[in-house]
Design a protein around this motif. Structure first.
Motif, short mmCIF file in Angstrom:
data_model
loop_
_atom_site.label_atom_id
_atom_site.label_comp_id
_atom_site.label_asym_id
_atom_site.label_seq_id
_atom_site.Cartn_x
_atom_site.Cartn_y
_atom_site.Cartn_z
N HIS A 108 40.71 46.81 31.41
CA HIS A 108 39.50 46.90 32.25
C HIS A 108 39.48 46.16 33.49
N PRO A 109 38.47 46.59 34.36
CA PRO A 109 38.31 45.87 35.79
C PRO A 109 38.07 44.30 35.50
N PRO A 110 38.24 43.35 36.47
CA PRO A 110 37.98 42.02 36.27
C PRO A 110 36.17 41.81 36.20
N LYS A 111 36.02 41.02 35.31
CA LYS A 111 34.60 40.50 35.21
C LYS A 111 34.06 39.73 36.50
N ALA A 159 34.73 46.57 49.43
CA ALA A 159 35.68 46.69 50.28
C ALA A 159 37.21 46.27 49.60
N CYS A 160 36.94 45.35 48.46
CA CYS A 160 38.38 44.92 47.81
C CYS A 160 38.60 45.78 46.78
N GLN A 161 39.42 46.61 46.79
CA GLN A 161 39.62 47.66 45.76
C GLN A 161 40.51 47.18 44.78
N ILE A 162 41.06 45.95 44.83
CA ILE A 162 41.57 45.54 43.36
C ILE A 162 40.66 44.91 42.62
N GLN A 167 38.12 46.47 41.60
CA GLN A 167 37.39 47.43 40.96
C GLN A 167 38.35 48.30 40.20
N GLU A 168 39.73 47.74 40.22
CA GLU A 168 40.69 48.51 39.39
C GLU A 168 41.03 47.84 38.24
N LYS A 169 41.40 48.76 37.07
CA LYS A 169 41.71 47.86 35.68
C LYS A 169 43.00 47.01 36.00
N TYR A 170 42.82 45.78 35.30
CA TYR A 170 43.77 44.74 35.53
C TYR A 170 44.51 44.88 34.11
N SER A 171 45.96 44.90 34.42
CA SER A 171 47.01 45.12 33.55
C SER A 171 48.04 44.33 33.85
N PRO A 172 47.95 42.98 33.47
CA PRO A 172 49.12 42.26 33.73
C PRO A 172 50.34 42.50 33.06
N PRO A 173 51.48 41.97 33.37
CA PRO A 173 52.70 41.92 32.51
C PRO A 173 52.29 41.88 30.84
N ILE A 174 53.14 42.18 30.11
CA ILE A 174 52.85 42.01 28.65
C ILE A 174 52.87 40.47 28.20
N CYS A 227 52.40 41.46 45.54
CA CYS A 227 51.64 40.48 46.08
C CYS A 227 50.73 40.09 44.94
N PRO A 228 50.68 38.73 44.58
CA PRO A 228 49.67 38.08 43.68
C PRO A 228 48.25 38.58 44.18
N SER A 229 47.42 38.80 42.98
CA SER A 229 46.10 39.44 43.35
C SER A 229 45.37 38.64 43.99
N VAL A 230 45.51 37.04 43.97
CA VAL A 230 44.80 36.22 44.62
C VAL A 230 44.79 36.35 46.06
N ASP A 231 46.04 36.37 46.46
CA ASP A 231 46.57 36.70 47.71
C ASP A 231 45.66 37.71 48.50
N GLN A 232 45.86 38.79 47.49
CA GLN A 232 45.17 40.08 48.33
C GLN A 232 43.64 39.81 48.39
N ILE A 233 43.00 39.32 47.35
CA ILE A 233 41.65 38.96 47.47
C ILE A 233 41.01 38.27 48.69
N ILE A 234 41.96 37.02 48.85
CA ILE A 234 41.63 36.19 50.10
C ILE A 234 41.67 37.02 51.49
N THR A 235 42.70 37.75 51.79
CA THR A 235 42.70 38.48 53.07
C THR A 235 41.65 39.55 53.00
N CYS A 236 41.21 40.12 51.84
CA CYS A 236 40.03 41.01 51.73
C CYS A 236 38.88 40.26 52.17
N VAL A 237 38.58 39.06 51.51
CA VAL A 237 37.23 38.38 51.83
C VAL A 237 37.21 37.94 53.28
#
Length: 432
Positions: free
Chosen positions: A42-45, A61-64, A66-73, A418-428
């Protein structure tokens, strides 16, 4: 994740066709867990100020987000992700950057180094309008893999990145008689002032990781006029109040964080032994300990941290001798060292050498050389929590958003991306 799923399905079909029963069973079980993992994703809370225009823009603006978060097992638990990222860092290729290390000398003689990383289309006479000023986690520096990952992502999006290296974290010889401190803002202030001289008129984008986030927010709150030069400030995975946060270090997996942090600081002190201790002090170099000695230290640390003996050093109860926050601010400099040298105490070398958790290290070494009466006083002075209400970036881009991740970074739906935190930083940053 998709590529891995297709590979497992292909193995399953081949195993069925060629009657490899055991491999068929294993592949089928693996497919079941992958299907279950994907359908339960499910998307992050998010917890954010719905009244803040900035937060609303970032979420849209930050699509990540709104996406379902499914990390490696193997990455279903944040602690495992933190361990993997600490040991391995980002999977995949991280390019080598040209060294552009600069320095500035503090009043006490210490040299503060910072590294500049320029965007791919950089020209030598280019004047930046925005610079991402990064303050790393405890004892970290620009060579850390999680910071290199951020640099690659940020410079690829056209940002110039300046990373302050904590004093003592690099292999360079100390020119003063101290290393970094938990709440010391003097080194960041020097870096900030030097960048203002080099790039007049530019706006800063503050990014702090863990302890570095505490230092960044404290730096902005101590002198609110500094906030005029910042477009935004991003705090990542910090504890805000060390007095209360360290209580959590006694619980379960968090015990390992305490031991790991302590080992890192002790090793750093050992590397700079001759600059930090009197000449006749016996050499303490924990980096040369054998594997057996390190393993014994780990077990000893875990035993202590799970016992009732550590409660006294983690207690939230004020000591009768503790001073209030205003007294601490006026009696110590911007890096936390006492203005009255007579208040400093000799280091307890026996306790220092046996320290297994950060509270022990700070009791026998840190608070004594900095002139605090107790560990709790040291943590109270170091905390940004008391000053948070003073942080309000003048550009109007004010908003608070909480997102639960592993510590420092997290792997996205594809761990080699790219790790999701890096993507969120540039998005913010792009919305500020």
């Amino acid at each position: 994740m998709l590529q891995l799923g297709l590979l497992v399905i292909a193995v399953l079909l081949l195993s069925y066709l060629f009657h490899w029963k055991f491999l068929t069973l294993i592949s089928a079980i693996f497919c079941y867990f992958m299907w279950k993992d994907w359908t339960s994703a499910h998307p992050p809370k998010l917890c954010y100020q719905t009244s803040s225009p900035l937060c609303q823009k970032v979420v849209r603006a930050c699509q990540i987000l709104q996406e379902k978060y499914s990390p490696p097992i193997w990455g279903k638990y944040g602690h495992v992700q933190t361990l993997m990222y600490g040991l391995r860092g980002r999977f995949g290729y991280i390019k080598q950057f040209t060294e552009d290390r600069r320095s500035v000398v503090a009043v006490d003689g210490s040299t503060v180094y910072y590294n500049m990383f320029h965007p791919d289309d950089h020209t030598t006479d280019q004047h930046y309008t925005h610079i991402m000023l990064v303050c790393p986690g405890i004892g970290s520096h620009s060579g850390a893999r999680y910071l290199q990952s951020l640099v690659q992502h940020a410079t690829g999006h056209g940002y110039c990145v300046a990373i302050m290296n904590h004093v003592g974290a690099l292999g360079c010889t100390l020119t003063g008689n101290r290393i970094f401190s938990y709440g010391g803002t003097g080194d960041l202030a020097l870096t900030y002032e030097q960048l203002k001289k080099e790039f007049p008129g530019c706006k800063f984008i503050g990014v702090g990781y863990s302890l570095g986030a505490n230092i960044l927010l404290k730096f902005l709150a101590e002198r609110p006029e500094r906030q005029d030069d910042f477009a935004c400030a991003i705090s990542i995975c910090q504890g805000y109040d060390p007095v209360r946060a360290l209580l959590a270090f006694k619980a379960g997996w968090k015990s390992f964080y305490n031991i790991g942090i302590t080992k890192g600081v002790l090793d750093m002190i050992g590397r700079h032994h001759h600059q930090l201790f009197p000449r006749d002090t016996p050499l303490v170099d924990r980096t040369r300990h054998s594997f057996l000695r390190k393993f014994t230290n780990l077990i000893s640390g875990l035993t202590f941290i799970l016992s009732s003996n550590s409660q006294a050093m983690s207690d939230d109860t004020p000591s009768p001798v503790d001073r209030d926050y205003e007294q601490l601010i006026t009696s110590h400099d911007c890096n936390g060292f006492s203005l009255d040298q007579s208040s400093c105490e000799p280091v307890n070398m026996e306790g220092f050498c046996k320290a297994q958790i950060i509270q022990q290290l700070d009791e026998h070494y840190t608070r004594r050389v900095m002139g605090f009466r107790s560990v709790r006083e040291l943590y109270k002075w170091s905390s940004c929590a008391v000053l948070l209400q003073k942080v309000s970036i003048a550009s109007g881009n004010v908003g608070i958003m909480y997102l639960t991740t592993s510590h420092v970074s997290s792997y996205g739906n594809s761990y080699h991306h790219c790790p999701s935190v890096d993507q969120i930083i540039t998005c913010v940053v792009g919305e500020c």
